[in-house]
Design a protein around this motif. Sequence first.
Motif, short mmCIF file in Angstrom:
data_model
loop_
_atom_site.label_atom_id
_atom_site.label_comp_id
_atom_site.label_asym_id
_atom_site.label_seq_id
_atom_site.Cartn_x
_atom_site.Cartn_y
_atom_site.Cartn_z
N ARG B 48 -65.85 10.75 40.33
CA ARG B 48 -66.00 9.53 39.53
C ARG B 48 -66.60 9.84 38.18
NH1 ARG B 48 -65.29 4.28 41.95
NH2 ARG B 48 -65.85 3.54 39.89
N VAL B 49 -67.64 10.69 38.18
CA VAL B 49 -68.34 11.00 36.93
C VAL B 49 -67.41 11.75 35.98
CG1 VAL B 49 -70.19 12.40 35.95
CG2 VAL B 49 -70.65 10.97 37.92
N VAL B 50 -66.66 12.71 36.52
CA VAL B 50 -65.74 13.47 35.66
C VAL B 50 -64.68 12.53 35.08
CG1 VAL B 50 -63.93 15.21 35.70
CG2 VAL B 50 -66.12 15.69 36.77
N ARG B 51 -64.21 11.61 35.91
CA ARG B 51 -63.20 10.67 35.42
C ARG B 51 -63.73 9.81 34.28
NH1 ARG B 51 -59.44 6.61 38.60
NH2 ARG B 51 -61.33 5.38 38.37
N TRP B 52 -64.99 9.39 34.41
CA TRP B 52 -65.60 8.62 33.32
C TRP B 52 -65.71 9.48 32.06
CZ3 TRP B 52 -69.87 6.83 37.11
CH2 TRP B 52 -69.49 5.65 37.73
N ALA B 53 -66.13 10.74 32.29
CA ALA B 53 -66.42 11.60 31.14
C ALA B 53 -65.15 11.96 30.38
CB ALA B 53 -67.13 12.87 31.61
N ARG B 54 -63.99 11.74 30.98
CA ARG B 54 -62.74 12.04 30.27
C ARG B 54 -62.42 10.98 29.22
NH1 ARG B 54 -59.25 15.51 33.58
NH2 ARG B 54 -57.41 14.35 32.93
N SER B 55 -63.07 9.82 29.30
CA SER B 55 -62.82 8.80 28.28
C SER B 55 -63.69 9.10 27.07
CB SER B 55 -63.20 7.41 28.81
OG SER B 55 -62.62 7.22 30.06
N PRO B 56 -63.08 9.23 25.90
CA PRO B 56 -63.88 9.50 24.71
C PRO B 56 -64.67 8.25 24.32
CG PRO B 56 -61.57 9.29 24.14
CD PRO B 56 -61.64 9.16 25.62
N VAL B 57 -65.82 8.46 23.77
CA VAL B 57 -66.61 7.36 23.21
C VAL B 57 -66.83 7.69 21.75
CG1 VAL B 57 -68.70 6.00 23.41
CG2 VAL B 57 -67.74 7.07 25.43
N PRO B 58 -65.83 7.36 20.89
CA PRO B 58 -65.88 7.86 19.51
C PRO B 58 -66.98 7.24 18.68
CG PRO B 58 -64.03 6.39 19.82
CD PRO B 58 -64.63 6.58 21.16
N PHE B 59 -67.36 6.00 18.99
CA PHE B 59 -68.37 5.36 18.17
C PHE B 59 -69.63 5.14 18.96
CE2 PHE B 59 -64.40 3.87 16.20
CZ PHE B 59 -64.55 4.60 15.03
N ARG B 60 -70.71 4.94 18.25
CA ARG B 60 -71.97 4.62 18.90
C ARG B 60 -71.98 3.13 19.15
NH1 ARG B 60 -75.29 9.04 19.30
NH2 ARG B 60 -73.92 10.80 18.97
N ILE B 61 -71.97 2.75 20.44
CA ILE B 61 -71.90 1.32 20.74
C ILE B 61 -73.08 0.85 21.58
CG2 ILE B 61 -69.41 1.08 20.53
CD1 ILE B 61 -69.30 1.40 23.62
N PRO B 62 -74.32 1.27 21.27
CA PRO B 62 -75.44 0.80 22.07
C PRO B 62 -75.68 -0.68 21.85
CG PRO B 62 -76.25 1.97 20.17
CD PRO B 62 -74.77 2.12 20.16
N THR B 63 -76.09 -1.39 22.90
CA THR B 63 -76.55 -2.76 22.69
C THR B 63 -77.92 -2.66 22.05
OG1 THR B 63 -77.29 -2.67 24.96
CG2 THR B 63 -75.31 -3.92 24.54
N THR B 64 -78.06 -3.35 20.94
CA THR B 64 -79.32 -3.25 20.21
C THR B 64 -80.17 -4.45 20.51
OG1 THR B 64 -78.28 -4.33 18.35
CG2 THR B 64 -78.26 -1.93 18.37
N CYS B 65 -81.43 -4.22 20.78
CA CYS B 65 -82.32 -5.32 21.16
C CYS B 65 -83.55 -5.36 20.27
CB CYS B 65 -82.73 -5.19 22.62
SG CYS B 65 -81.35 -4.84 23.70
N GLY B 66 -83.47 -4.72 19.10
CA GLY B 66 -84.63 -4.74 18.21
C GLY B 66 -84.21 -4.26 16.84
N ARG B 294 -71.50 10.07 10.29
CA ARG B 294 -70.11 9.67 10.43
C ARG B 294 -69.59 10.17 11.76
NH1 ARG B 294 -64.77 11.34 7.68
NH2 ARG B 294 -63.54 9.49 8.15
N HIS B 295 -69.09 9.26 12.58
CA HIS B 295 -68.51 9.64 13.86
C HIS B 295 -67.00 9.47 13.76
CE1 HIS B 295 -72.49 9.69 15.63
NE2 HIS B 295 -72.72 8.56 15.00
N VAL B 296 -66.29 10.56 13.91
CA VAL B 296 -64.85 10.51 13.73
C VAL B 296 -64.17 10.34 15.08
CG1 VAL B 296 -62.83 11.74 12.88
CG2 VAL B 296 -65.02 11.96 11.71
N ASN B 297 -63.28 9.39 15.12
CA ASN B 297 -62.52 9.15 16.33
C ASN B 297 -61.61 10.35 16.62
OD1 ASN B 297 -60.97 8.22 18.35
ND2 ASN B 297 -60.46 6.27 17.39
N PRO B 298 -61.77 11.02 17.76
CA PRO B 298 -61.02 12.27 17.98
C PRO B 298 -59.53 12.05 18.15
CG PRO B 298 -62.27 11.67 19.92
CD PRO B 298 -62.69 10.73 18.86
N TRP B 299 -59.10 10.89 18.51
CA TRP B 299 -57.65 10.72 18.69
C TRP B 299 -57.02 9.92 17.53
CZ3 TRP B 299 -60.99 7.59 21.41
CH2 TRP B 299 -60.70 6.25 21.49
#
Lengths: 152, 329
Positions: B48-66, B294-299
């Motif tokens: 399961r973890v490997v399968r998740w890790a195969r999805s790229p996360v090109p941008f920083r999308i943290p939920t910000t609370c402050g 700058r975070h570049v989308n790998p695809w």
Amino acid sequence: MHDAGKVVAGIAVFAGLVTAPIWYQASVGGAVQPLDLSRDFPVVRPGAPGFEDLPADLALNPDGTPRECVEPTEFMRANHMAILDRWRDQVVREDVHDYRSTTGKTWPHLKLTGTCMKCHQKKAEFCDRCHDRAGEKPYCWDCHLDRVAGGR
Amino acid sequence: MKILVSLVLVVAAVFLALVLAGTGLRPLFGVALPYLAFATFLIGLAWRVVRWARSPVPFRIPTTCGQQKSLAFLPHSRLDNPFTGRQAFGRMVLEVLFFRSLFRNTTATLTRDGRLVYGSEKWLWAAGLAFHWSLLVIVLRHLRFFLEPVPGFVEVLQDVDGFFQVWVPVLYLTDLVIVAAMTFLFLRRVLLPQVRYISLANDYFPLFLLLGIALTGVLMRYFFKTDLAAVKDVALGLVTFRPTAPEAAGSLFYTHLFLVCVLLAYFPFSKLVHVAGVFLSPTRNLANNNRAERHVNPWNPEVKTHSYQEYEEEFHDLMKNAGYPLERE
């Protein structure tokens, strides 16, 4: 796979944690044998002082082996702590000193040090072997003597 | 209906093990199933973890609370809007250990005169925290069966857990807390109409299963005793790969073990994978530095560009002749 280094490290740490007992037994843990409960069964010395005031049926066969315990062995292995707990409450709160066993017998005036430990004389060889192995630290001995005269 | 199906499944598992553990199938429950379930648990979770890790996360999308890191005179909220990896790590620690985002849970209610009011809702957080911490302590306490000699920290844990020395064997506080917390979580699911509406069999089944595991354990410790020496033989046999399944351990013990096996095998295919998922949540584990780095989308596809500079170079003479203003010169 993205962030492969971190992900693999995470999986490795997790796998290491959940399989820790295997590594522990393979390295730190000693050679493990099933506890042979018949080994070193306390040999009762009939001449031990105070032995004569045991209930008659608990007395010994001529060869020194105990004739009968208050409950069958299998029952005692699983339930002895519950019996002792109930005795304590009965004696201290209800002034009832006799024990009615599952075999239907009534044993008069039972005590931990004064009865059980007459036969099972050595705490270190009888009680502690299982307790240590199972990580149990009963607080019986906070109050009770862990030896009878003549035993250790 | 979903509740009933889940309950029937768990009760069926209990009776199956109770009956079959007394027959010649005992090695199945004491040896084969534990190994199979554990392998499924470990491999399934890794998969399961490997399968998740195969999805790229090109941008920083943290939920910000402050407040995010900004001008010097604006106080930066380091944990609620982390800027560096270390700050994100701190946020993760609090999230994993204390469920900080659940602490922020709110509830919306309508007052009698029709106004919408938001209020703090801590019960889910409190019961969830009580359940998870109790479960951790209980799992660690069980190491006394798997390790020989029993390490000191397990004994310390037992002493603290049994602090009040009620009953013989001593009553563990975590046993009380985990049953109470799970009962609360179940009642919350059933009694709140909104929560019941979104609840699935996948929510009820693990709840009943864990409750079944806790209750068989409690029954075995406090009411229908079992031979602990035999139980330790089973546990030690499993980790030293010399497994045994003695009859003396009792049907209730094998039932307890079977339910744990079901839980382990079910784990990677259910919502319970949140144990791994929390670490891979991009809305939690990323630093909010989109404006600084700058975070570049790998695809990203290769895009043909033609900048104004290049345009001006190409048509320089034509433009100059036509009298257009040029950037160069």
